[in-house]
Design a protein around this motif. Structure first.
Motif, PDB file in Angstrom:
ATOM      1  N   PRO A 119      -2.296  13.433 -10.872  1.00  0.00           N
ATOM      2  CA  PRO A 119      -1.281  14.389 -10.700  1.00  0.00           C
ATOM      3  C   PRO A 119      -1.393  15.545 -10.067  1.00  0.00           C
ATOM      4  N   ALA A 120      -2.737  15.895  -9.880  1.00  0.00           N
ATOM      5  CA  ALA A 120      -2.945  17.167  -9.356  1.00  0.00           C
ATOM      6  C   ALA A 120      -3.580  17.075  -7.712  1.00  0.00           C
ATOM      7  N   ALA A 121      -3.381  15.807  -7.191  1.00  0.00           N
ATOM      8  CA  ALA A 121      -3.976  15.646  -5.934  1.00  0.00           C
ATOM      9  C   ALA A 121      -2.852  16.244  -4.903  1.00  0.00           C
ATOM     10  N   LEU A 123      -2.410  14.445  -1.725  1.00  0.00           N
ATOM     11  CA  LEU A 123      -1.800  13.747  -0.629  1.00  0.00           C
ATOM     12  C   LEU A 123      -0.478  12.944  -1.356  1.00  0.00           C
ATOM     13  N   PRO A 124      -0.753  12.545  -2.665  1.00  0.00           N
ATOM     14  CA  PRO A 124       0.741  12.023  -3.190  1.00  0.00           C
ATOM     15  C   PRO A 124       1.863  13.219  -3.044  1.00  0.00           C
ATOM     16  N   ALA A 125       1.804  14.333  -3.058  1.00  0.00           N
ATOM     17  CA  ALA A 125       2.591  15.380  -3.267  1.00  0.00           C
ATOM     18  C   ALA A 125       3.005  15.261  -1.529  1.00  0.00           C
ATOM     19  N   VAL A 126       2.253  15.067  -0.582  1.00  0.00           N
ATOM     20  CA  VAL A 126       2.688  15.271   0.712  1.00  0.00           C
ATOM     21  C   VAL A 126       3.269  13.847   0.891  1.00  0.00           C
ATOM     22  N   ALA A 127       2.845  12.601   0.517  1.00  0.00           N
ATOM     23  CA  ALA A 127       3.750  11.382   0.646  1.00  0.00           C
ATOM     24  C   ALA A 127       5.230  11.703   0.159  1.00  0.00           C
ATOM     25  N   LEU A 128       5.447  12.048  -0.980  1.00  0.00           N
ATOM     26  CA  LEU A 128       6.770  12.173  -1.555  1.00  0.00           C
ATOM     27  C   LEU A 128       7.399  13.174  -0.723  1.00  0.00           C
ATOM     28  N   THR A 129       7.167  14.344  -0.423  1.00  0.00           N
ATOM     29  CA  THR A 129       7.760  15.251   0.529  1.00  0.00           C
ATOM     30  C   THR A 129       8.405  14.739   1.956  1.00  0.00           C
ATOM     31  N   VAL A 130       7.381  13.807   2.299  1.00  0.00           N
ATOM     32  CA  VAL A 130       7.851  13.612   3.974  1.00  0.00           C
ATOM     33  C   VAL A 130       8.268  12.215   3.618  1.00  0.00           C
ATOM     34  N   ASP A 131       8.587  11.238   2.613  1.00  0.00           N
ATOM     35  CA  ASP A 131       9.076  10.049   2.417  1.00  0.00           C
ATOM     36  C   ASP A 131       8.173   9.053   3.175  1.00  0.00           C
ATOM     37  N   ALA A 132       6.785   9.210   3.040  1.00  0.00           N
ATOM     38  CA  ALA A 132       6.039   8.246   3.462  1.00  0.00           C
ATOM     39  C   ALA A 132       5.980   6.853   2.689  1.00  0.00           C
ATOM     40  N   THR A 133       5.664   5.909   3.541  1.00  0.00           N
ATOM     41  CA  THR A 133       5.842   4.470   3.026  1.00  0.00           C
ATOM     42  C   THR A 133       4.591   3.977   2.837  1.00  0.00           C
ATOM     43  N   MET A 134       4.324   3.493   1.452  1.00  0.00           N
ATOM     44  CA  MET A 134       2.821   2.818   1.306  1.00  0.00           C
ATOM     45  C   MET A 134       2.752   1.311   1.305  1.00  0.00           C
ATOM     46  N   VAL A 135       2.178   0.783   2.428  1.00  0.00           N
ATOM     47  CA  VAL A 135       2.016  -0.727   2.579  1.00  0.00           C
ATOM     48  C   VAL A 135       0.951  -1.526   1.879  1.00  0.00           C
ATOM     49  N   ALA A 136       1.433  -2.104   0.957  1.00  0.00           N
ATOM     50  CA  ALA A 136       0.646  -2.962   0.001  1.00  0.00           C
ATOM     51  C   ALA A 136       0.198  -4.369   0.667  1.00  0.00           C
ATOM     52  N   ALA A 137      -0.973  -4.662   0.620  1.00  0.00           N
ATOM     53  CA  ALA A 137      -1.291  -6.238   1.200  1.00  0.00           C
ATOM     54  C   ALA A 137      -1.688  -7.036  -0.311  1.00  0.00           C
ATOM     55  N   GLY A 138      -0.866  -8.091  -0.202  1.00  0.00           N
ATOM     56  CA  GLY A 138      -1.412  -9.031  -1.410  1.00  0.00           C
ATOM     57  C   GLY A 138      -1.495 -10.389  -0.710  1.00  0.00           C
ATOM     58  N   ARG A 139      -1.855 -11.410  -1.414  1.00  0.00           N
ATOM     59  CA  ARG A 139      -2.049 -12.782  -0.990  1.00  0.00           C
ATOM     60  C   ARG A 139      -0.690 -13.215  -0.285  1.00  0.00           C
ATOM     61  N   SER A 148       8.807   7.692  -3.466  1.00  0.00           N
ATOM     62  CA  SER A 148       9.495   7.880  -4.765  1.00  0.00           C
ATOM     63  C   SER A 148       9.277   6.728  -5.674  1.00  0.00           C
ATOM     64  N   SER A 149       9.127   5.517  -5.307  1.00  0.00           N
ATOM     65  CA  SER A 149       8.669   4.697  -6.532  1.00  0.00           C
ATOM     66  C   SER A 149       7.292   4.213  -6.530  1.00  0.00           C
ATOM     67  N   PHE A 150       6.571   4.890  -5.599  1.00  0.00           N
ATOM     68  CA  PHE A 150       4.858   4.301  -5.621  1.00  0.00           C
ATOM     69  C   PHE A 150       4.239   4.712  -6.871  1.00  0.00           C
ATOM     70  N   PHE A 151       4.360   6.307  -7.134  1.00  0.00           N
ATOM     71  CA  PHE A 151       3.847   7.059  -8.176  1.00  0.00           C
ATOM     72  C   PHE A 151       4.242   6.587  -9.494  1.00  0.00           C
ATOM     73  N   ALA A 152       3.374   5.906 -10.371  1.00  0.00           N
ATOM     74  CA  ALA A 152       4.091   5.404 -11.585  1.00  0.00           C
ATOM     75  C   ALA A 152       3.768   6.227 -12.733  1.00  0.00           C
ATOM     76  N   GLY A 153       3.006   7.387 -12.707  1.00  0.00           N
ATOM     77  CA  GLY A 153       2.503   8.005 -13.950  1.00  0.00           C
ATOM     78  C   GLY A 153       1.170   8.501 -13.683  1.00  0.00           C
ATOM     79  N   PRO A 154       0.591   9.174 -14.633  1.00  0.00           N
ATOM     80  CA  PRO A 154      -0.774   9.802 -14.198  1.00  0.00           C
ATOM     81  C   PRO A 154      -1.639   8.716 -13.774  1.00  0.00           C
ATOM     82  N   ASN A 220       3.391  13.213 -12.170  1.00  0.00           N
ATOM     83  CA  ASN A 220       3.309  12.558 -10.778  1.00  0.00           C
ATOM     84  C   ASN A 220       3.973  14.177 -10.190  1.00  0.00           C
ATOM     85  N   PRO A 221       3.832  14.055  -8.723  1.00  0.00           N
ATOM     86  CA  PRO A 221       4.597  15.252  -7.999  1.00  0.00           C
ATOM     87  C   PRO A 221       6.046  14.841  -8.204  1.00  0.00           C
ATOM     88  N   VAL A 222       6.817  16.146  -8.098  1.00  0.00           N
ATOM     89  CA  VAL A 222       8.213  15.804  -8.368  1.00  0.00           C
ATOM     90  C   VAL A 222       8.898  16.653  -6.928  1.00  0.00           C
TER      91      VAL A 222
END
Ligand SMILES: Cc1cc2nc3c(=O)[nH]c(=O)nc-3n(C[C@H](O)[C@H](O)[C@H](O)COP(=O)(O)OP(=O)(O)OC[C@H]3O[C@@H](n4cnc5c(N)ncnc54)[C@H](O)[C@@H]3O)c2cc1C
Length: 282
Positions: A119-121, A123-139, A148-154, A220-222
């Motif tokens: 919660p105190a980091a 980079l999550p605050a930057v990501a939220l501010t600029v609407d960054a997109t996180m790309v997940a790789a899965g099988r 806005s939906s990536f950070f799900a709690g502390p 989380n950042p708000v």
């Protein structure tokens, strides 16, 4: 302190890492820079049986300026970002030097910080501010997750079991956007007691769009929609700054811990927001 025993593997490709994660399920955990995970192991706050070191996967080390954004691979170190001139991504450049100390940034990664979701980091605050997109790789391939939906709690993110964060897409902001990043910590390099990130578009000397975020105040950042609304159409004179600061203090619900009471954190956020807006004012 020594960590509990674990198996260690160092795959060379994302598919290989995903296969190991799938094979070991909950027992396995990705290891990036180790700046949060290794202390957690040593303090026995985490006991994964298998560590999947993703540091040798070259695909995760990409850093590319594309047409309208920056693609930053998950294992790009914070120090590499700090040393690179990220044109159009000023907020990220302003925030990174606040992360711990240089030695920590030399190993800590962009993806590790975002996936860890402290919660105190910064980079999550930057990501939220600029609407960054996180790309997940899965099988089953890749999927994009908005900040806005990536950070799900502390310390919680919305990656599914067996997925890893592959890269983060930071949009290039227009030249009319001015950014500021402020935080208060007890000592240089400590985690913030509270902080504020601002990306404000100024057109014809008035604010046309505002993205303001507070962090280190709760799970989380708000974003601060009240303060954002208070400054759109304004020239950011002293009275506007006061109004925005009051709106921010009123709309956050800070938590109470040994570092500060909710009242204290409200005051810090209000003061930091005023300073940030002063900095971006036309
Ligand atoms: C003394 C000290 C001070 C610090 N101060 C700050 C500070 O002020 N601000 C700040 O933000 N941080 C701070 N940190 C933490 C540091 O920035 C870490 O770099 C960051 O939290 C995690 O990045 P990492 O690459 O080290 O990840 P790791 O420690 O390797 O991993 C952290 C977590 O994220 C998961 N993970 C890592 N990468 C991925 C991925 N690609 N996909 C899925 N999951 C992944 C891991 O499984 C683990 O659960 C500090 C650390 C120390 C030791």
């Amino acid at each position: 302190m020594k960590p509990p025993p674990f198996l260690y593997c160092r795959p060379r490709a994302v598919d290989e890492a995903l296969a190991v994660l799938a094979e070991h399920g909950d027992e396995a955990r990705p290891l990036a820079g180790g700046q949060s995970l290794v202390p957690m192991l040593n303090h026995r706050l985490a006991r994964p049986g298998v560590l999947v070191d993703i540091g040798a996967i070259t695909e995760l080390q990409r850093m590319e300026r594309r047409a309208s954004d920056w693609l930053i691979g998950a294992t790009v170190t914070q120090r590499r970002v700090e040393r690179h001139s990220l044109e159009g991504c000023e907020l990220l450049s302003l925030a990174v030097p606040f992360i711990g100390h240089r030695q920590i940034r030399a190993r800590g990664t962009v993806g590790g910080s975002i996936a860890h979701a402290d919660p105190a980091a910064e980079l999550p605050a930057v990501a939220l501010t600029v609407d960054a997109t996180m790309v997940a790789a899965g099988r089953d391939g890749q999927r994009a997750i908005g900040a806005s939906s990536f950070f799900a709690g502390p310390y919680m993110n919305s990656l599914a079991d067996g997925e890893i964060l592959s890269h983060v897409i930071f949009p290039v902001l227009p030249s009319t956007t001015r950014c500021s990043f402020k935080e208060f910590a007890r000592r240089k390099g400590d985690f913030a007691v509270a902080g504020v990130a601002a990306a404000v578009d100024i057109t014809d000397r008035v604010v046309s769009k505002a993205r303001l975020t507070a962090f280190a105040i709760g799970s989380n950042p708000v974003r601060l929609p009240g303060a954002e609304g208070a400054i759109v159409g304004r020239s950011l004179d002293a009275a506007d700054l006061d109004t925005a600061a009051e709106a921010a203090a009123a709309e956050i619900e800070p938590w109470d811990d040994i570092h500060g009471s909710p009242r204290y954190r409200r005051q810090i956020v209000a003061a930091l927001l005023q300073r940030a807006l002063q900095e971006v004012a036309p």
